[in-house]
Design an enzyme around this catalytic site. Structure first.
Site, PDB file in Angstrom:
ATOM      1  N   PHE A   4       0.901  -1.412   0.030  1.00 45.21           N
ATOM      2  CA  PHE A   4       0.120   0.187  -0.126  1.00 45.21           C
ATOM      3  C   PHE A   4       0.940   1.316  -0.100  1.00 45.21           C
ATOM      4  O   PHE A   4       0.311   2.391  -0.185  1.00 45.21           O
ATOM      5  CB  PHE A   4      -0.994  -0.095   1.190  1.00 45.21           C
ATOM      6  CG  PHE A   4      -2.286  -0.906   1.209  1.00 45.21           C
ATOM      7  CD1 PHE A   4      -2.193  -1.701  -0.134  1.00 45.21           C
ATOM      8  CD2 PHE A   4      -3.226  -0.943   1.878  1.00 45.21           C
ATOM      9  CE1 PHE A   4      -3.349  -2.265  -0.580  1.00 45.21           C
ATOM     10  CE2 PHE A   4      -4.368  -1.750   1.809  1.00 45.21           C
ATOM     11  CZ  PHE A   4      -4.414  -2.328   0.728  1.00 45.21           C
ATOM     12  N   GLY A   5       2.173   1.142   0.194  1.00 43.41           N
ATOM     13  CA  GLY A   5       2.982   2.413   0.300  1.00 43.41           C
ATOM     14  C   GLY A   5       4.321   2.221   1.130  1.00 43.41           C
ATOM     15  O   GLY A   5       4.774   1.016   1.247  1.00 43.41           O
ATOM     16  N   VAL A   7       6.808   3.867   4.644  1.00 39.71           N
ATOM     17  CA  VAL A   7       6.507   4.425   6.088  1.00 39.71           C
ATOM     18  C   VAL A   7       8.073   5.018   6.173  1.00 39.71           C
ATOM     19  O   VAL A   7       9.015   4.630   5.817  1.00 39.71           O
ATOM     20  CB  VAL A   7       6.326   3.446   6.942  1.00 39.71           C
ATOM     21  CG1 VAL A   7       6.338   4.008   8.594  1.00 39.71           C
ATOM     22  CG2 VAL A   7       4.997   2.806   6.856  1.00 39.71           C
ATOM     23  N   LYS A  21       3.306   7.854   7.003  1.00 41.47           N
ATOM     24  CA  LYS A  21       2.644   6.769   6.278  1.00 41.47           C
ATOM     25  C   LYS A  21       2.190   7.223   4.690  1.00 41.47           C
ATOM     26  O   LYS A  21       1.304   7.975   4.686  1.00 41.47           O
ATOM     27  CB  LYS A  21       1.581   6.173   6.873  1.00 41.47           C
ATOM     28  CG  LYS A  21       1.020   4.617   6.091  1.00 41.47           C
ATOM     29  CD  LYS A  21       0.143   4.191   7.349  1.00 41.47           C
ATOM     30  CE  LYS A  21      -0.441   2.895   6.696  1.00 41.47           C
ATOM     31  NZ  LYS A  21      -1.503   2.454   7.741  1.00 41.47           N
ATOM     32  N   ASP A 116      -7.180  -7.051  10.616  1.00 36.77           N
ATOM     33  CA  ASP A 116      -5.809  -7.515  10.237  1.00 36.77           C
ATOM     34  C   ASP A 116      -4.966  -7.553  11.390  1.00 36.77           C
ATOM     35  O   ASP A 116      -3.860  -6.903  11.419  1.00 36.77           O
ATOM     36  CB  ASP A 116      -5.240  -6.785   8.929  1.00 36.77           C
ATOM     37  CG  ASP A 116      -4.165  -7.252   8.240  1.00 36.77           C
ATOM     38  OD1 ASP A 116      -3.984  -8.578   8.347  1.00 36.77           O
ATOM     39  OD2 ASP A 116      -3.306  -6.573   7.671  1.00 36.77           O
TER      40      ASP A 116
END
Length: 278
Positions: A4-5, A7, A21, A116
């Site tokens: 998702f990306g 950090v 984030k 999660d």
């Protein structure tokens, strides 16, 4: 943060350290995750939940500014050779996580499901207080709803059976994940270890040991050779017994987080009384 990306660690003008984030602009799912996380975290305040300090968003850039957790993740503490948590520290972390989940499940008219839960999403501050993080695939139940369906898959090994097979999400699914994480925290074995194949799973392994010798599955770093060995054995056995009740295959037969939290706190009080702690 995975696919998702990315950090980063940053410092604000006042000298405060933060986690930044940044969501992957090429992924529609990443931007959807940003929206979910903002919606969920806008309405929640609890000492055991990660706090959003700010967010940055425009058409092609989205980021969250979060409080910085200097002691990293529970995953790091469980599997690094340089760190080790004792029984009380692990119990405190799991009480913190249970407190966060109890708040999410029972502290609102609209229950929030994390979806999660795993050691990588539990972060520790400078005082070793645990904070549940990463609400990118969380679900908010509508008023009166007990469950929703989703096509978003969580992490293999921690997902409840009804989530993995039918995409059914409920607070009981979080309870299942919590039970698996409780087992992992005291055995130092991931549910995805190679030894867990075919009929054998982390849950089956722990359950079999509860019927014979719990010492065979407990993280050897916890027991040592010093005094209180039998006391430790007794209490770790109680904790793992509770983990089994959380991770029952049938959602209806799992206990809820309110009850799990009460039980864990009682175990802690009794453990401290028996080893002469404060």
């Amino acid at each position: 943060m995975g696919s998702f990306g990315s950090v980063y660690k940053g410092t604000l003008l006042d000298g405060m350290s933060v986690t930044i984030k940044v969501f992957n602009s090429q992924l529609e799912r990443a931007f959807r995750s940003f929206e979910v996380e903002c919606e969920v975290m806008r309405n929640i305040r609890h000492r055991n939940l990660m706090k959003i300090i700010s967010s940055c968003t425009n058409l092609d850039f989205k980021a969250l500014v979060l409080e910085y957790m200097p002691n990293g993740s529970l995953e790091k503490w469980l599997y690094s050779h340089n760190y080790c948590l004792d029984i009380l520290q692990r119990l405190n972390v799991m009480i913190d996580v249970a407190s966060a989940l109890e708040y999410l499940h029972h502290g609102h008219t609209t229950p929030i499901i994390h979806c999660d839960l795993k050691p990588n999403n539990v972060l520790l501050d400078e005082d070793m207080v645990a904070h549940v993080a990463d609400f990118g695939i969380a679900k908010l139940l509508g008023e009166g709803d007990l469950m929703v369906q989703t096509k978003t898959l969580a992490t293999i090994g921690y997902m409840a059976p009804e989530y993995g097979m039918g995409g059914i999400v409920s607070t009981r699914g979080d309870v299942y994940s919590y039970g698996v994480m409780l087992m992992e925290t005291f055995t130092r074995k991931k549910p995805t270890e190679e030894m867990f194949a075919g009929e054998m799973s982390l849950k089956r392994w722990v359950n079999d040991a509860l019927d014979s010798s719990i010492i065979a599955v407990v993280d050897s770093n916890l027991m040592g050779r010093e005094e209180h060995f039998s006391v430790k054995e007794q209490y770790v056995s109680s904790i793992l017994g509770l983990a089994m009740e959380c991770s029952n295959d049938s959602p209806e037969e799992r206990i809820n987080m309110k009850e799990a939290l009460v039980r864990l706190k009682k175990i802690k009080v009794s453990f401290l009384a028996n080893i002469g702690g404060t």
